[in-house]
Design an enzyme around this catalytic site. Sequence first.
Site, mmCIF file in Angstrom:
data_model
loop_
_atom_site.group_PDB
_atom_site.id
_atom_site.type_symbol
_atom_site.label_atom_id
_atom_site.label_comp_id
_atom_site.label_asym_id
_atom_site.label_seq_id
_atom_site.Cartn_x
_atom_site.Cartn_y
_atom_site.Cartn_z
ATOM 1 N N ARG A 117 -2.226 9.571 11.776
ATOM 2 C CA ARG A 117 -3.132 8.446 11.963
ATOM 3 C C ARG A 117 -4.474 8.938 12.478
ATOM 4 O O ARG A 117 -4.522 9.807 13.354
ATOM 5 C CB ARG A 117 -2.507 7.495 12.983
ATOM 6 C CG ARG A 117 -3.188 6.157 13.163
ATOM 7 C CD ARG A 117 -2.582 5.174 12.204
ATOM 8 N NE ARG A 117 -3.069 3.832 12.362
ATOM 9 C CZ ARG A 117 -2.280 2.786 12.635
ATOM 10 N NH1 ARG A 117 -0.990 2.961 12.840
ATOM 11 N NH2 ARG A 117 -2.774 1.567 12.689
ATOM 12 N N GLU A 130 5.441 8.613 1.353
ATOM 13 C CA GLU A 130 6.727 8.352 1.997
ATOM 14 C C GLU A 130 7.366 7.051 1.539
ATOM 15 O O GLU A 130 8.522 6.796 1.825
ATOM 16 C CB GLU A 130 6.503 8.191 3.504
ATOM 17 C CG GLU A 130 6.544 9.449 4.293
ATOM 18 C CD GLU A 130 6.416 9.116 5.774
ATOM 19 O OE1 GLU A 130 7.318 9.475 6.529
ATOM 20 O OE2 GLU A 130 5.419 8.467 6.165
ATOM 21 N N LYS A 182 2.305 4.495 1.472
ATOM 22 C CA LYS A 182 2.427 4.974 2.845
ATOM 23 C C LYS A 182 2.283 6.484 2.815
ATOM 24 O O LYS A 182 3.186 7.192 2.385
ATOM 25 C CB LYS A 182 3.777 4.566 3.450
ATOM 26 C CG LYS A 182 3.883 4.959 4.886
ATOM 27 C CD LYS A 182 5.193 4.507 5.482
ATOM 28 C CE LYS A 182 5.242 4.813 6.953
ATOM 29 N NZ LYS A 182 4.960 6.216 7.248
ATOM 30 N N GLU A 215 0.858 -1.193 0.000
ATOM 31 C CA GLU A 215 0.000 0.000 0.000
ATOM 32 C C GLU A 215 0.885 1.230 0.000
ATOM 33 O O GLU A 215 2.001 1.181 0.524
ATOM 34 C CB GLU A 215 -0.872 0.020 1.263
ATOM 35 C CG GLU A 215 -1.857 -1.123 1.367
ATOM 36 C CD GLU A 215 -2.630 -1.115 2.698
ATOM 37 O OE1 GLU A 215 -2.267 -0.341 3.602
ATOM 38 O OE2 GLU A 215 -3.582 -1.899 2.805
ATOM 39 N N LYS A 272 7.296 -1.282 6.940
ATOM 40 C CA LYS A 272 7.341 0.003 6.256
ATOM 41 C C LYS A 272 8.648 0.141 5.501
ATOM 42 O O LYS A 272 9.700 -0.249 5.985
ATOM 43 C CB LYS A 272 7.105 1.174 7.209
ATOM 44 C CG LYS A 272 7.814 1.108 8.537
ATOM 45 C CD LYS A 272 7.424 2.310 9.428
ATOM 46 C CE LYS A 272 8.178 2.278 10.735
ATOM 47 N NZ LYS A 272 7.872 3.356 11.660
ATOM 48 N N LYS A 277 2.019 -5.523 3.739
ATOM 49 C CA LYS A 277 1.252 -6.223 4.769
ATOM 50 C C LYS A 277 0.910 -7.655 4.348
ATOM 51 O O LYS A 277 0.556 -7.882 3.193
ATOM 52 C CB LYS A 277 -0.057 -5.466 5.036
ATOM 53 C CG LYS A 277 0.152 -4.030 5.470
ATOM 54 C CD LYS A 277 -1.176 -3.298 5.653
ATOM 55 C CE LYS A 277 -0.919 -1.865 6.093
ATOM 56 N NZ LYS A 277 -2.180 -1.107 6.239
ATOM 57 N N GLU A 330 -5.398 7.345 7.486
ATOM 58 C CA GLU A 330 -4.392 8.401 7.568
ATOM 59 C C GLU A 330 -5.047 9.675 7.026
ATOM 60 O O GLU A 330 -5.635 9.661 5.950
ATOM 61 C CB GLU A 330 -3.170 8.004 6.730
ATOM 62 C CG GLU A 330 -1.988 8.931 6.854
ATOM 63 C CD GLU A 330 -1.071 8.652 8.053
ATOM 64 O OE1 GLU A 330 -1.444 7.852 8.939
ATOM 65 O OE2 GLU A 330 0.009 9.263 8.106
HETATM 66 N N1 LIG Z 1 -1.264 2.363 4.107
HETATM 67 C C1 LIG Z 1 -0.977 2.584 5.380
HETATM 68 N N2 LIG Z 1 -1.152 1.607 6.299
HETATM 69 C C2 LIG Z 1 -0.846 1.803 7.600
HETATM 70 N N3 LIG Z 1 -0.336 2.940 8.089
HETATM 71 C C3 LIG Z 1 -0.125 3.955 7.223
HETATM 72 C C4 LIG Z 1 -0.438 3.823 5.840
HETATM 73 N N4 LIG Z 1 -0.113 4.996 5.231
HETATM 74 C C5 LIG Z 1 0.357 5.797 6.178
HETATM 75 N N5 LIG Z 1 0.380 5.206 7.388
HETATM 76 C C6 LIG Z 1 0.904 5.836 8.622
HETATM 77 O O1 LIG Z 1 2.233 5.376 8.818
HETATM 78 C C7 LIG Z 1 2.460 5.195 10.209
HETATM 79 C C8 LIG Z 1 3.614 4.266 10.459
HETATM 80 O O2 LIG Z 1 4.824 4.752 9.980
HETATM 81 P P1 LIG Z 1 5.652 6.007 10.549
HETATM 82 O O3 LIG Z 1 7.087 5.736 10.329
HETATM 83 O O4 LIG Z 1 5.095 7.282 10.007
HETATM 84 O O5 LIG Z 1 5.338 5.852 12.050
HETATM 85 P P2 LIG Z 1 5.517 6.882 13.204
HETATM 86 O O6 LIG Z 1 4.287 7.701 13.327
HETATM 87 O O7 LIG Z 1 6.831 7.595 13.127
HETATM 88 O O8 LIG Z 1 5.513 5.902 14.373
HETATM 89 P P3 LIG Z 1 6.574 4.766 14.619
HETATM 90 O O9 LIG Z 1 7.889 5.303 14.100
HETATM 91 O O10 LIG Z 1 6.498 4.618 16.100
HETATM 92 O O11 LIG Z 1 6.079 3.565 13.860
HETATM 93 C C9 LIG Z 1 1.115 4.705 10.682
HETATM 94 O O12 LIG Z 1 0.941 4.894 12.057
HETATM 95 C C10 LIG Z 1 0.146 5.522 9.871
HETATM 96 O O13 LIG Z 1 -0.103 6.738 10.536
HETATM 97 MG MG LIG Z 2 8.749 7.263 12.694
HETATM 98 MG MG LIG Z 3 3.952 9.220 9.596
#
Ligand SMILES: Nc1ncnc2c1ncn2[C@@H]1O[C@H](COP(=O)(O)OP(=O)(O)OP(=O)(O)O)[C@@H](O)[C@H]1O
Ligand SMILES: [Mg+2]
Ligand SMILES: [Mg+2]
Length: 622
Positions: free
Chosen positions: A285, A432, A280, A278, A457, A437, A333
Site C-alpha cells: 500500500r 491476487e 487486487k 478492481e 476482497k 467495492k 498499490e
Molecule cells: N484495487 C485495490 N483496492 C484496494 N486495495 C488494493 C487494491 N489492490 C491491491 N490492494 C491492496 O490490498 C490490500 C488489502 O488486502 P490484503 O489481504 O493484501 O491485506 P493485508 O495487507 O494482508 O492486510 P489485512 O489482511 O489486514 O487486510 C490493501 O491494503 C492494498 O494494499
Molecule cells: Mg492479509
Molecule cells: Mg497485499
Amino acid sequence: MSVDWKDNEPVPYAALCKTFETIESTTKRLEIQKHLTSLFTRVVEKNPEDFLTVIYLCLNRVCPEYENHELGVGESLLIKSIAETTGRKPAKVKEELSKWGDLGKVAKDSKTTQPTLFVPKPLTVKVVFDKMKIIAGISGHDSQERKVREIKFLLTACRGKEAKYLIRSLEGKLRIGLAEQTVLTSLAQSIVKDPAQKLSRAKETEESTEASEIVKSAYSEVPSYDIIVPILLKYGVKGLEERCKLKPGIPVKPMLAHPTKSITEVLDRVEGHKFTCEFKYDGERAQVHMLEDGTLKIYSRNLEDSSTKFPDIIERMSQIVKPDTKSFVLDCEVVAWDPEKECLLPFQILSTRKRKDVKEKDIKVIVCLFAFDLLYLNGESFLKKPLEERRQHLINAFQEVDNKFSFVRHMNATNTEEIQTFLDESFKCNCEGLMIKVLDGQESTYEPSKRSRNWLKLKKDYLSGVGDSLDLVVIGAHLGRGKRTNVYGAFLLACYNPEEEKYQTICKIGTGFSDVSLENHFKFLKEHEISAPRNYYDYDKGANPDVWFEPVQVWEVKAADLSISPIYKAAVGMVDHNKGVSLRFPRFIQVREDKKAEDATTCEQVAEMYRSQFNNSENMQL
Ligand SMILES: Nc1ncnc2c1ncn2[C@@H]1O[C@H](COP(=O)(O)OP(=O)(O)OP(=O)(O)O)[C@@H](O)[C@H]1O
Ligand SMILES: [Mg+2]
Ligand SMILES: [Mg+2]
C-alpha cells in the site's frame, strides 16, 4: 481516591499513575471510561497546558504515530537501570522478572532498599514526558549509558506505584487495558463536560455521544493529537468539525477490506448496490501526498513515511500529475514490475527492495504505481464523496504513464459470470484476485482505518481452505532437533486481543521454512528472547515453548482450517466457553515487515473465520 493538585500547578505524575492503577484494577469498559474522563476533566479545568502531555502518556507515545519515534527501551537496559538505582545485582532483578513477568512490578517492589541522600522533587507529567522524548531520541555514541542515566534520574524520583508505570511505559507498553478508542471518548467527554450540571442527564449523554463521534472521526482524518487537542481546547467540539480536516502531509489511516470466500457471498453482500470490481494487486500500500508547495510524500499501510524507499516514484510524479492538479492524497498499490515483458511481478520480488534511503541509481526492483482512490484534491477532502465521484476525479486529475503509473483495472460487473471472468483475468495478470467495492451512495464513502464491508476482497486462496491468511505474532519457540539442531525448530504463534491488550496463542508452526529462513529467524529472534512469558501472553502450560520472545515480529501464515482446541487460547470465550481456536496444518508464508504486533489478526477476526467455515459450504468453481 484520586490524587489532587492545585489550579494552574503542573499535573503530578502521581495523579496520572493513580488513574492508571484504578483502570488496571477493573475490566469494566464503563468504569475505565469514567475514571479516565474524571482525570481529563480535572486536567482541563486546572491545567489545560498539560492536557496534551497527559494524553500522550495515556497512549504511551511521544509523538503522532506517523512520526514513528518509539520508546521501546530494551529489557537489559531497564534491568541495568533498576539494578543501579536500587543497589541490587542485575541477576537478582532478572530472577524477579522471571518470577513475575512484569518488570514494572519488579521495579516498584525493589524501590525501597536504597537510601537516598536527598529527596528529589515529586515527578510531574511534564518532566516524565520530556525525559521520555529525550530517551526516545538518544542514538549513536554511548547512547546506552546516556539512556541509563536518564532512566535512573526518573526512577530515583519515583514514589509509590510510579516506578511500575514508568518502567512499563519505557518498555513501550502500559498494558492496563486502556484502548485508544477509550482515550478518544474521554477526550470528547472532558471537553463537553458541563460542570454546572445545567443539562439533564439524557441531554448530557446525547451531547457526549455526538461529541465523541466527532472527535473520533476527526482523529481518523487527522491522526495527530498535536493538532486536535489545541483546537478542541480553544474552539470546542464544534470548532473541531470545521477546522480539522484531512490535509496532505498528514497520512490518513487506510481503509481495509473484508475477506469473502465466493462470488455468491460477494453478491449477497453488495445486493441492492451499484458496485465495481478492481484487480487486487499484490504489492504494498502507498498513500502518495502532494502538498500545496509541491512537496511529495509517500506513506505505508502503517503510516510510516516511506518516501526515501521510493525515490523513483517521487521522481516520476511530475509526469503523472496534470497541470491543474495542485495538491492531493492518492491511495495506491506499489507493485514490482518487469518493464520488458510488461508484466506484474509477485510481492516476494518487491520485498527484496531496501527499506530506507534508496538511491535511484542502485534500484534493481522496478515498480509501477497503481492508483485506486483519490482522497483529497486541490484543497478539498473527498472522504465523504461516493467512490464513483472520487474515481472520476482520479481519472481527470492524473494521467497514465507506461511502465510507471496506471489506474487499477476495473469492471462494473453485475452477475456471477462476469465476475468469474474478471477474476480469472486477474489471476492471469499475476494479481491476487479482486477487490469489490460499493460504488455509489452513503456506503461508498472512504472509511479511514475501518475494515469495511463496503470493500470486499476475493483472493485465490479464499476459494479453498480457511479464507484469508492470518498475520500472527511469534511469541515463543522450541529448540530444534536433528537437522534443526542449531536453530529453532518450531514456533509458537499468537493473535491479538485489542480489548484486553493480550496475545493469545493460536498454534505451533514448523512447516513452510527453508533452511535459510530458519537461520534468519534464529538470528533475529535470538536477540528478542526474554526470560519469562509476558503477563499479557495468554497461553496454556500444555503448549509451553522452550524459549519466549518479546512480541516483535509478525508472520503471515496459511492454514487448512480452524478448530476448537483445549490448549490454545485464540478467541477464547468467543466461540467456545473456555476453549480457544487453533490452526490446523499452519504453514509459514512470509514475514510481514509492514505490520506491527498490534496490527496482527485479532481474536475477533479469528472467531469470524472459524464461524464462516460452516456457513460457506458451497464452493466456487474455477
Ligand atoms: N484495487 C485495490 N483496492 C484496494 N486495495 C488494493 C487494491 N489492490 C491491491 N490492494 C491492496 O490490498 C490490500 C488489502 O488486502 P490484503 O489481504 O493484501 O491485506 P493485508 O495487507 O494482508 O492486510 P489485512 O489482511 O489486514 O487486510 C490493501 O491494503 C492494498 O494494499
Ligand atoms: Mg492479509
Ligand atoms: Mg497485499
